[in-house]
Design an enzyme around this catalytic site. Structure first.
Site, PDB file in Angstrom:
ATOM      1  N   ASN A 137       0.802  -1.226   0.000  1.00 41.86           N
ATOM      2  CA  ASN A 137       0.000   0.000   0.000  1.00 41.86           C
ATOM      3  C   ASN A 137       0.837   1.280   0.000  1.00 41.86           C
ATOM      4  O   ASN A 137       0.462   2.269  -0.626  1.00 41.86           O
ATOM      5  CB  ASN A 137      -1.019  -0.004   1.149  1.00 41.86           C
ATOM      6  CG  ASN A 137      -0.389  -0.179   2.512  1.00 41.86           C
ATOM      7  OD1 ASN A 137       0.696  -0.748   2.652  1.00 41.86           O
ATOM      8  ND2 ASN A 137      -1.064   0.301   3.538  1.00 41.86           N
ATOM      9  N   HIS A 161       9.132  -8.129  -0.579  1.00 41.52           N
ATOM     10  CA  HIS A 161       8.045  -7.189  -0.814  1.00 41.52           C
ATOM     11  C   HIS A 161       6.799  -7.946  -1.268  1.00 41.52           C
ATOM     12  O   HIS A 161       6.852  -9.132  -1.607  1.00 41.52           O
ATOM     13  CB  HIS A 161       8.458  -6.160  -1.867  1.00 41.52           C
ATOM     14  CG  HIS A 161       7.956  -4.773  -1.577  1.00 41.52           C
ATOM     15  ND1 HIS A 161       6.740  -4.534  -0.984  1.00 41.52           N
ATOM     16  CD2 HIS A 161       8.506  -3.540  -1.808  1.00 41.52           C
ATOM     17  CE1 HIS A 161       6.564  -3.230  -0.854  1.00 41.52           C
ATOM     18  NE2 HIS A 161       7.613  -2.601  -1.335  1.00 41.52           N
ATOM     19  N   ALA A 162       5.659  -7.248  -1.243  1.00 43.60           N
ATOM     20  CA  ALA A 162       4.416  -7.844  -1.729  1.00 43.60           C
ATOM     21  C   ALA A 162       4.568  -8.245  -3.186  1.00 43.60           C
ATOM     22  O   ALA A 162       5.244  -7.566  -3.976  1.00 43.60           O
ATOM     23  CB  ALA A 162       3.268  -6.853  -1.566  1.00 43.60           C
ATOM     24  N   GLU A 234       3.690  -4.542  12.520  1.00 48.91           N
ATOM     25  CA  GLU A 234       2.693  -3.480  12.362  1.00 48.91           C
ATOM     26  C   GLU A 234       1.596  -4.071  11.509  1.00 48.91           C
ATOM     27  O   GLU A 234       1.775  -4.282  10.306  1.00 48.91           O
ATOM     28  CB  GLU A 234       3.316  -2.242  11.723  1.00 48.91           C
ATOM     29  CG  GLU A 234       2.405  -1.024  11.796  1.00 48.91           C
ATOM     30  CD  GLU A 234       1.581  -0.808  10.552  1.00 48.91           C
ATOM     31  OE1 GLU A 234       0.388  -1.204  10.548  1.00 48.91           O
ATOM     32  OE2 GLU A 234       2.114  -0.254   9.586  1.00 48.91           O
ATOM     33  N   CYS A 268      -3.303   1.439   6.832  1.00 49.98           N
ATOM     34  CA  CYS A 268      -3.566   0.907   8.172  1.00 49.98           C
ATOM     35  C   CYS A 268      -3.968   2.020   9.130  1.00 49.98           C
ATOM     36  O   CYS A 268      -4.806   1.817  10.008  1.00 49.98           O
ATOM     37  CB  CYS A 268      -2.329   0.185   8.707  1.00 49.98           C
ATOM     38  SG  CYS A 268      -1.901  -1.304   7.799  1.00 49.98           S
TER      39      CYS A 268
END
Length: 468
Positions: A137, A161-162, A234, A268
């Site tokens: 994100n 990473h994603a 997190e 988030c």
């Protein structure tokens, strides 16, 4: 999940990537371990010069890197530019402040006299190879807020990473390499989620940090705990945005829209639950719904676009399911509530969702306790301050919070009672290099940023000197 860069505005595959095989992972782990043994002895001045160079390169490449972020995950181009600029700022802040943040600590001789020490002090030493499992994100910021302090502390980093932002992941590795960091100091691992546990368990990896979903955090933290390794998590957030009667209502509404729609609602720390005192509930809700409904949804490459697509089809579908469940249980849709109409043909396959405001929320609805990762807001009335505090805390998450009041007693009440890692008064929750960032409850543990963040991955060493 395949590793591929897919434009969420169009559904077009931009570039597929072949995941690393076992030999490729081993090569990078060995390189990281070798790099750490040399890099950990470098001076703060040397590391700072490299990080300043990385910040300068980031500034120079800002436009190209912003376009890469927008193409891969759909954030409006202006927001992508702002993210890249924020990363450069954080790099410079850590380059300029790390030495002071990690300076030796010296208790007074009187405090340690009964230990038999002539002198004693505390030194912060680097811990080793740190694996970062990062989300899509904020594909640059999430990484840099780990990498800048870790590298300044003398650690080295591995980035998983994603899988939908591989071009961003590669660009980050290239950025640190071009800045002059030694080979192995910062490497990207193009691997799927199934390969992460083995890397966490590898003895050459000293610690892990993860930003992402609660299931991902549980899996990584479990593996790290089993190996007795440090972890920082997190995870999700369902931040309250509390509006009390003394608030500047116009400012609160403007900020509420920005707080919910930032990054296409995929943050988030975005405000998600709007808890409004009964005295101003009707005025706030009407103005908030009107402003959310007026946001311009469209091509994130268009400078006029305020809300782009969600980053994945799955994310868009899950958001729609939450809204439909709430609607089926009696929620009122004040604006939005579906796919936007009138999109141009080239965006027809994109993963868009209207900015949406829901009222009449009850515990029977999934959205009451689940995180909404998209531009959907829920609004609750609160009869008084006690109910506002109770509603704010009625969530399994505890990342941050926003409270609008000019009453000092009310502010002190929230500082005392809010179950969150941060409380922001009369403004929007945001992360800043000089302020610690992290949450409580199911939002995770540990802190990023500030001195607290850089010390998370240090060996806090007691040095005791007896009589000669």
């Amino acid at each position: 999940m395949p590793i591929a860069s897919i434009n969420p505005a169009t559904g077009e595959t931009l570039q597929p990537f072949e995941p690393l095989d076992a030999a490729g992972i081993e090569e990078r782990l060995a390189r990281a371990e070798a790099a750490f043994h040399a890099y950990r002895t470098t001076s703060f001045a040397h590391r700072a010069a490299l990080l300043h160079r990385a910040a300068d390169l980031l500034d120079g490449d800002l436009e190209a890197l912003a376009r890469t972020m927008t193409e891969e995950m759909g954030k409006p181009l202006a927001a992508a530019r702002a993210e890249a600029a924020k990363c450069a700022k954080a790099m410079r802040w850590y380059a300029d402040n790390a030495e002071a943040l990690l300076a030796d600590e010296h208790p007074s001789p009187a405090d340690v006299a009964d230990s038999g020490a002539v002198r004693a002090y505390v030194r912060y030493r680097p811990i080793g190879v740190v694996l970062a499992v990062m989300p899509w994100n904020f594909p640059f910021w999430q990484v840099v807020r780990f990498a800048a302090p870790a590298l300044m502390a003398g650690n080295v980093g591995l980035l998983k990473h994603a899988s939908n932002v591989p071009r961003t992941a590669v660009a980050l590795e290239q950025l640190f390499h071009r800045a002059g960091f030694p080979a192995g100091c910062f490497q990207t691992l193009l691997i799927g989620s199934g390969a992460v546990e083995a890397v966490v368990r590898d003895p050459r990896v000293a610690a892990v940090t993860l930003t992402g979903s609660e299931p991902a955090g549980r899996a990584v933290a479990s593996a790290a705990a089993d190996e007795v390794k440090k972890a920082v998590l997190e995870l999700g957030g369902s931040d309250p945005f509390v509006v009390l009667p003394s608030a500047d209502l116009d400012a609160a509404v403007r900020t509420a829209v920005r707080a919910r729609a930032q990054n296409n609602g995929q943050s988030c720390i975005a405000a998600k639950r709007f808890i409004v005192h009964a005295d101003v509930y009707e005025r706030f809700t009407a103005a908030f719904a009107a402003a959310m409904g007026a946001l311009r949804v469209g091509d994130p490459m268009d400078e006029a676009t305020e809300v782009g697509p969600l980053a994945s089809r799955q994310g868009r579908d899950e958001l729609a399911e939450l809204v439909e469940d709430a609607r089926a249980h009696g929620a009122r849709v004040e604006c939005g509530g579906g796919r936007p109409d009138g999109l141009p043909e080239h965006l027809a396959a994109g993963w868009f969702y209207q900015p949406t405001v829901l009222t009449g929320i009850t515990p029977a609805m999934r959205i009451h306790l689940e995180e909404t990762f998209g531009p959907v807001a829920t609004v609750y009335p609160a009869a008084d301050l006690d109910e506002a505090v109770a509603l704010a805390n009625n969530t399994p998450f505890g990342l941050s919070s926003n409270v609008w009041t000019t009453d000092e007693a009310e502010q002190e009440r929230f500082v005392r009672d809010i179950q969150a890692g941060g409380v922001f008064f009369n403004g929007m929750t945001a992360s800043h290099p000089a302020l610690p960032f992290g949450g409580v409850k199911r939002s995770g543990f540990g802190r990023e940023l500030s001195g607290h963040g850089i010390r998370e991955f240090c060996n806090i060493t007691t040095v005791w000197l007896g009589p000669s």
